[in-house]
Design a protein around this motif. Structure first.
Motif, PDB file in Angstrom:
ATOM      1  N   ARG A  67     -11.796  -1.308   1.024  1.00  0.00           N
ATOM      2  CA  ARG A  67     -13.332  -1.708   0.773  1.00  0.00           C
ATOM      3  C   ARG A  67     -13.711  -2.763   2.035  1.00  0.00           C
ATOM      4  O   ARG A  67     -15.081  -2.634   1.828  1.00  0.00           O
ATOM      5  CB  ARG A  67     -12.045  -2.811  -0.252  1.00  0.00           C
ATOM      6  CG  ARG A  67     -13.109  -3.995  -0.513  1.00  0.00           C
ATOM      7  CD  ARG A  67     -14.467  -3.838  -1.584  1.00  0.00           C
ATOM      8  NE  ARG A  67     -13.638  -2.621  -2.342  1.00  0.00           N
ATOM      9  CZ  ARG A  67     -13.665  -3.591  -4.120  1.00  0.00           C
ATOM     10  NH1 ARG A  67     -13.448  -3.969  -4.216  1.00  0.00           N
ATOM     11  NH2 ARG A  67     -13.363  -2.195  -4.734  1.00  0.00           N
ATOM     12  N   ARG A 124     -16.383  -4.474  -8.415  1.00  0.00           N
ATOM     13  CA  ARG A 124     -14.821  -3.059  -8.677  1.00  0.00           C
ATOM     14  C   ARG A 124     -13.702  -3.760  -8.330  1.00  0.00           C
ATOM     15  O   ARG A 124     -13.326  -3.776  -7.097  1.00  0.00           O
ATOM     16  CB  ARG A 124     -15.405  -1.601  -8.080  1.00  0.00           C
ATOM     17  CG  ARG A 124     -15.268  -0.994  -9.030  1.00  0.00           C
ATOM     18  CD  ARG A 124     -15.708   0.755  -9.138  1.00  0.00           C
ATOM     19  NE  ARG A 124     -16.001   0.860  -7.820  1.00  0.00           N
ATOM     20  CZ  ARG A 124     -17.445   0.787  -7.350  1.00  0.00           C
ATOM     21  NH1 ARG A 124     -18.396   0.816  -7.919  1.00  0.00           N
ATOM     22  NH2 ARG A 124     -17.508   1.354  -6.196  1.00  0.00           N
ATOM     23  N   LYS A 125     -12.947  -3.804  -9.284  1.00  0.00           N
ATOM     24  CA  LYS A 125     -11.119  -3.480  -8.697  1.00  0.00           C
ATOM     25  C   LYS A 125     -11.512  -2.741  -8.352  1.00  0.00           C
ATOM     26  O   LYS A 125     -11.116  -1.258  -8.352  1.00  0.00           O
ATOM     27  CB  LYS A 125     -10.505  -3.518 -10.189  1.00  0.00           C
ATOM     28  CG  LYS A 125      -8.796  -3.943  -9.826  1.00  0.00           C
ATOM     29  CD  LYS A 125      -8.394  -3.789 -11.043  1.00  0.00           C
ATOM     30  CE  LYS A 125      -6.423  -3.623 -10.726  1.00  0.00           C
ATOM     31  NZ  LYS A 125      -6.187  -4.263 -11.829  1.00  0.00           N
ATOM     32  N   PRO A 127      -9.370   0.476  -6.819  1.00  0.00           N
ATOM     33  CA  PRO A 127      -8.729   1.636  -7.782  1.00  0.00           C
ATOM     34  C   PRO A 127      -7.224   1.939  -5.886  1.00  0.00           C
ATOM     35  O   PRO A 127      -7.164   1.590  -4.818  1.00  0.00           O
ATOM     36  CB  PRO A 127      -9.437   2.767  -7.978  1.00  0.00           C
ATOM     37  CG  PRO A 127     -10.245   2.646  -6.219  1.00  0.00           C
ATOM     38  CD  PRO A 127     -10.720   1.253  -5.862  1.00  0.00           C
ATOM     39  N   ARG A 128      -6.268   2.407  -6.683  1.00  0.00           N
ATOM     40  CA  ARG A 128      -4.452   3.081  -6.186  1.00  0.00           C
ATOM     41  C   ARG A 128      -5.204   4.219  -6.103  1.00  0.00           C
ATOM     42  O   ARG A 128      -5.808   5.453  -6.705  1.00  0.00           O
ATOM     43  CB  ARG A 128      -3.454   2.802  -6.880  1.00  0.00           C
ATOM     44  CG  ARG A 128      -2.977   3.702  -6.321  1.00  0.00           C
ATOM     45  CD  ARG A 128      -1.585   3.332  -7.228  1.00  0.00           C
ATOM     46  NE  ARG A 128      -1.293   1.810  -7.685  1.00  0.00           N
ATOM     47  CZ  ARG A 128       0.088   1.848  -8.533  1.00  0.00           C
ATOM     48  NH1 ARG A 128       0.126   3.079  -9.195  1.00  0.00           N
ATOM     49  NH2 ARG A 128       0.117   0.739  -9.040  1.00  0.00           N
ATOM     50  N   ASP A 130      -5.536   8.080  -4.797  1.00  0.00           N
ATOM     51  CA  ASP A 130      -4.227   9.188  -4.470  1.00  0.00           C
ATOM     52  C   ASP A 130      -4.928  10.376  -3.958  1.00  0.00           C
ATOM     53  O   ASP A 130      -5.399  10.148  -2.305  1.00  0.00           O
ATOM     54  CB  ASP A 130      -4.835   9.991  -5.967  1.00  0.00           C
ATOM     55  CG  ASP A 130      -6.370  10.461  -6.394  1.00  0.00           C
ATOM     56  OD1 ASP A 130      -6.945  10.994  -5.638  1.00  0.00           O
ATOM     57  OD2 ASP A 130      -6.636  10.583  -7.691  1.00  0.00           O
ATOM     58  N   ASP A 151     -16.936   5.190  -4.698  1.00  0.00           N
ATOM     59  CA  ASP A 151     -15.892   4.412  -5.902  1.00  0.00           C
ATOM     60  C   ASP A 151     -14.682   5.516  -4.859  1.00  0.00           C
ATOM     61  O   ASP A 151     -13.448   5.682  -5.499  1.00  0.00           O
ATOM     62  CB  ASP A 151     -15.722   5.031  -6.736  1.00  0.00           C
ATOM     63  CG  ASP A 151     -15.619   4.332  -7.932  1.00  0.00           C
ATOM     64  OD1 ASP A 151     -14.005   3.717  -8.039  1.00  0.00           O
ATOM     65  OD2 ASP A 151     -15.293   4.922  -8.750  1.00  0.00           O
ATOM     66  N   GLN A 152     -15.260   7.225  -5.179  1.00  0.00           N
ATOM     67  CA  GLN A 152     -14.915   7.946  -5.152  1.00  0.00           C
ATOM     68  C   GLN A 152     -13.868   7.502  -3.448  1.00  0.00           C
ATOM     69  O   GLN A 152     -12.862   8.299  -3.128  1.00  0.00           O
ATOM     70  CB  GLN A 152     -15.194   9.193  -4.332  1.00  0.00           C
ATOM     71  CG  GLN A 152     -15.998  10.052  -6.531  1.00  0.00           C
ATOM     72  CD  GLN A 152     -14.530   9.675  -7.197  1.00  0.00           C
ATOM     73  OE1 GLN A 152     -13.314  10.497  -6.771  1.00  0.00           O
ATOM     74  NE2 GLN A 152     -14.755   9.196  -8.724  1.00  0.00           N
ATOM     75  N   GLU A 154     -12.469   5.688  -2.040  1.00  0.00           N
ATOM     76  CA  GLU A 154     -11.365   3.941  -2.565  1.00  0.00           C
ATOM     77  C   GLU A 154     -10.257   4.881  -3.349  1.00  0.00           C
ATOM     78  O   GLU A 154      -9.512   4.242  -3.045  1.00  0.00           O
ATOM     79  CB  GLU A 154     -12.162   2.882  -3.419  1.00  0.00           C
ATOM     80  CG  GLU A 154     -12.706   1.872  -2.180  1.00  0.00           C
ATOM     81  CD  GLU A 154     -12.927   0.317  -3.086  1.00  0.00           C
ATOM     82  OE1 GLU A 154     -11.957  -0.431  -2.453  1.00  0.00           O
ATOM     83  OE2 GLU A 154     -13.584   0.373  -3.810  1.00  0.00           O
ATOM     84  N   ARG A 155     -10.768   5.973  -3.677  1.00  0.00           N
ATOM     85  CA  ARG A 155      -9.661   6.573  -4.258  1.00  0.00           C
ATOM     86  C   ARG A 155      -9.352   7.712  -4.138  1.00  0.00           C
ATOM     87  O   ARG A 155      -8.375   8.092  -4.900  1.00  0.00           O
ATOM     88  CB  ARG A 155      -9.986   6.212  -6.363  1.00  0.00           C
ATOM     89  CG  ARG A 155     -10.566   7.721  -6.469  1.00  0.00           C
ATOM     90  CD  ARG A 155     -11.601   8.165  -8.155  1.00  0.00           C
ATOM     91  NE  ARG A 155     -12.029   5.971  -8.927  1.00  0.00           N
ATOM     92  CZ  ARG A 155     -11.305   5.720  -9.828  1.00  0.00           C
ATOM     93  NH1 ARG A 155     -10.031   5.863 -10.178  1.00  0.00           N
ATOM     94  NH2 ARG A 155     -11.549   4.129 -10.007  1.00  0.00           N
ATOM     95  N   SER A 156     -10.263   8.282  -3.179  1.00  0.00           N
ATOM     96  CA  SER A 156      -9.851   9.690  -2.907  1.00  0.00           C
ATOM     97  C   SER A 156      -8.930  10.080  -1.512  1.00  0.00           C
ATOM     98  O   SER A 156      -9.477   8.946  -0.448  1.00  0.00           O
ATOM     99  CB  SER A 156     -10.677  10.560  -3.715  1.00  0.00           C
ATOM    100  OG  SER A 156     -11.564  10.414  -5.206  1.00  0.00           O
TER     101      SER A 156
END
Length: 405
Positions: A67, A124-125, A127-128, A130, A151-152, A154-156
């Motif tokens: 973030r 936006r919260k 994400p965890r 992966d 968003d991706q 942060e999560r990918s």
């Protein structure tokens, strides 16, 4: 072409033998390097063997750090000078001018949309993360969809960004901003491709976010991991008894904000029957709303929030699609010329409003070709609708607006 935006693959900006010119006057001189599908296949093998295992990435993208890096990247995107492959050092002013020359996006809208990116990321919260390789395929109508890239990211584990060929500059600047902020270069990619290559990119990646119109939504993109953002068919329901002026004031920003470019913009206005079954006359509202739309952008120019069309013949084709969908008795109530030239010979589509003839009952509203019809400029069709017709319209819409009680 004097400046060709490079692809970013395997941690480097790379040129290509396949290029395409960007829209805009010839003096803009911008082009785009395309990535063939066979190259993307090789890059996926590289990702599996090397890219996802970068020790630098594991350290840099530790929990809680993504973030912070992305917010820094947005600072650079908004104000900084970053190096975009093929273009060289690019300041914020350079970006705004190139965006205006190629995509017709004026500076006020570019600034507003950048603020929306920051707001979306901040609220936006987180994400965890992966281990997926994600694909984000972007539209050309607005760069606020770069929010999906953030968003991706942060999560990918990695993200391949497929920019629109009509407007790739914002995606290229975001990738350059992320790299300048310290994002691991192995974990981000810019993959401009031909439209037919999109299906291949979907098969090559683990998770996909794809933006597209009705044609793409109806195509054979079939993947359990794919999120498709298709037509929004934004609509508004006006209750019986709402004064015409009050309703017009409420509807005006829903139709015209952001140059009508968002999928959430209203394109269908249903004037609902009263609870006792009496029909609401839509003409007073339509007349007031048409006058309000006519008052917008009296002299289009660079300083105003109206997007110019840069692709040859695009305005005539889009306006023609509206005219062709009119049925006998339907009327265009806006009075200003539908197409106008700006001070530098740029072409604009002025706001338009159509009043549809008759009263729409059970299921008939959904069959009118202007109901749910999306165009990339402020436009709405106003109609009188029964409760059944209102339900049919709203059921087909992703964005339903009703006045606050």
């Amino acid at each position: 072409m004097t400046a060709v935006v490079s692809a970013f693959r395997r941690g480097e900006w790379r040129t290509s033998l396949d290029t395409v010119a960007l829209p805009g006057p010839w003096e803009s001189g911008h082009g785009l390097a395309l990535v063939p599908e066979i190259v993307a296949h090789a890059d996926r093998r590289w990702w599996d063997d090397t890219g996802r295992h970068s020790p630098f990435a594991a350290t840099t993208l530790a929990p809680g750090s993504r973030r912070e890096l992305l917010l820094f990247a947005l600072d650079l995107f908004e104000h900084g000078t970053v190096t975009v492959g093929g273009l060289g050092p690019q300041g914020a002013g350079d970006f705004h001018m190139a965006l205006w020359q190629t995509a017709g996006v004026p500076r006020p809208l570019a600034r507003r949309w950048t603020g929306m990116l920051r707001e979306g990321l901040s609220r936006r919260k987180a994400p965890r993360p992966d281990d997926a390789l994600a694909l984000v395929s972007l539209p050309g109508n607005t760069f606020t969809c770069l929010d999906s890239v953030l968003d991706q990211a942060e999560r990918s584990a990695g993200v391949w960004v497929r920019p629109s060929r009509r407007e790739p500059l914002s995606a290229a600047r975001l990738v350059a901003s992320m790299l300048t902020a310290g994002w691991p270069p192995d974990r981000i990619g810019l993959y401009p491709t031909e439209q037919r290559t999109l299906h291949g990119l979907v098969r090559l990646t683990d998770r996909q976010v794809v933006y597209g119109g009705a044609g793409l939504a109806a195509s054979a993109l079939d993947s359990e991991t794919l999120t498709l953002h298709g037509p929004g068919r934004g609509c508004a329901v006006v209750p019986a008894g709402m004064p015409a002026k009050e309703a017009a004031d409420w509807l005006l920003p829903l139709i015209a904000a952001d140059s009508g470019r968002f999928c959430s913009n209203v394109h269908t206005v249903a004037c609902a029957d009263a609870p006792d079954g009496s029909r609401q006359d839509p003409e007073p509202l339509a007349t007031a709303l048409a006058a309000a739309l006519d008052a917008l952008h009296p002299q289009p120019g660079f300083h105003q929030e109206l997007v110019a069309f840069r692709e040859f013949g695009a305005v005539d084709m889009i306006q023609g699609a509206v005219r062709d969908r009119l049925r006998p008795g339907d009327r265009i109530l806006t009075r200003r010329p539908a197409v106008v030239l700006g001070p530098a010979s740029e072409v604009y589509a002025r706001p338009q409003l159509a009043l549809l003839d008759g009263h729409f009952g059970d299921g008939t509203a959904a069959t009118h070709p202007l109901v749910g019809h999306e165009v990339p400029f402020p436009f709405a069709a106003v109609l009188s609708a029964s409760p059944e017709a209102v339900r049919a319209i709203t059921a087909a819409s992703l964005f339903v607006h009703r006045p606050a009680k």
